[in-house]
Design a protein around this motif. Structure first.
Motif, short mmCIF file in Angstrom:
data_model
loop_
_atom_site.label_atom_id
_atom_site.label_comp_id
_atom_site.label_asym_id
_atom_site.label_seq_id
_atom_site.Cartn_x
_atom_site.Cartn_y
_atom_site.Cartn_z
N TYR A 122 -7.46 -3.53 -0.82
CA TYR A 122 -6.77 -3.04 -2.01
C TYR A 122 -7.75 -2.30 -2.93
O TYR A 122 -7.45 -1.21 -3.41
N ALA A 123 -8.93 -2.87 -3.14
CA ALA A 123 -9.93 -2.24 -4.02
C ALA A 123 -10.34 -0.87 -3.49
O ALA A 123 -10.47 0.09 -4.26
N VAL A 124 -10.51 -0.75 -2.18
CA VAL A 124 -10.88 0.54 -1.59
C VAL A 124 -9.75 1.56 -1.79
O VAL A 124 -10.00 2.71 -2.15
N HIS A 125 -8.51 1.12 -1.56
CA HIS A 125 -7.38 2.03 -1.76
C HIS A 125 -7.24 2.45 -3.21
O HIS A 125 -6.90 3.61 -3.50
N VAL A 126 -7.51 1.54 -4.13
CA VAL A 126 -7.45 1.90 -5.56
C VAL A 126 -8.49 2.97 -5.87
O VAL A 126 -8.19 3.96 -6.54
#
Length: 182
Positions: free
Chosen positions: A116-120
Motif C-alpha cells: 500500500y505504501a509503495v502504491h501511495v
C-alpha cells in the motif's frame, strides 16, 4: 541444504504462477488500476514459509510477469518500478514473520501495508496528474489525500480477502504455513 534450495525455488515458481493466475480472477477493478483479487495469498504464504529474501524475490518475479503478460497500467518507467516491481516485492516483508505461530496473519498485514505504501508513493509522484476533482464525494486538492484514499479502496479489501482465506485455511495448512513440514 541443496535440496532445500531446490524445494524453495520450485515452491516459489508455483506460488508466483498461482498468484499470476489468481490475478485474472478480479472481484472488482478500479478504472485507473488496482483490483481486488486472491493474488496476494500465495505470495504471502511463500514469504511466511521461506523468509524475507525469498519472499522479496518472488514478489519481483510476479511484478515482472504482471508487466509482461497483463498490459500493465504503467504510465512511465517510474510507474513500472513502483507499481509492479517494488509493490509486489513489498509483499515479501511478510517473510519477517517466518516460523511464527500467527505469522501468516501478521505477515499479510505487514506485506499489504508495505505494498500500500509503495502504491501511495506512486500515486503521489506518478499518477497525480490524473487526480479527479472529486473522489468518493470528497473534493481532491492534494495528491497526498487522493492517493491514500484511492489505493485504500482496493488494498483494504485485498488484505481482508487474505485474512479471511488464511483464517479458513490456517488449521488444515498449519504445518505448511509454519514450515514444520520441512
Amino acid at each position: 541444504m541443496k535440496n532445500m534450495k531446490v524445494r524453495a525455488l520450485c515452491e516459489g515458481a508455483i506460488m508466483v504462477a498461482l498468484a499470476q493466475i489468481l490475478e485474472y480472477i478480479k472481484l472488482y477493478q478500479l478504472p485507473y488500476g488496482g483490483s481486488v483479487t486472491f493474488a496476494m495469498i500465495p505470495l504471502v504464504l511463500f514469504a511466511v514459509r521461506w523468509g524475507l529474501s525469498r519472499g522479496l524475490i518472488a514478489g519481483v518475479a510476479l511484478g515482472l510477469l504482471q508487466l509482461a503478460l497483463d498490459g500493465a497500467y504503467a504510465y512511465t518507467w517510474q510507474s513500472m518500478i513502483l507499481d509492479y516491481l517494488l509493490a509486489y516485492a513489498a509483499l515479501g516483508f511478510a517473510g519477517l514473520f517466518k516460523g511464527r505461530k500467527s505469522g501468516v496473519f501478521c505477515g499479510a498485514f505487514v506485506g499489504a501495508l508495505a505494498r500500500y505504501a509503495v502504491h501511495v508513493l506512486s500515486g503521489v509522484y506518478v499518477w497525480a496528474a490524473y487526480m479527479p476533482e472529486v473522489f468518493l464525494g470528497l473534493p481532491m486538492g492534494s495528491a497526498w489525500i487522493y492517493s491514500p484514499l484511492y489505493n485504500a479502496v482496493y488494498m483494504g479489501p485485498n488484505l481482508a480477502v487474505c485474512l479471511v482465506v488464511f483464517g479458513i485455511l490456517y488449521k488444515p495448512l498449519y504445518k505448511y504455513i509454519t514450515a514444520k513440514d520441512i
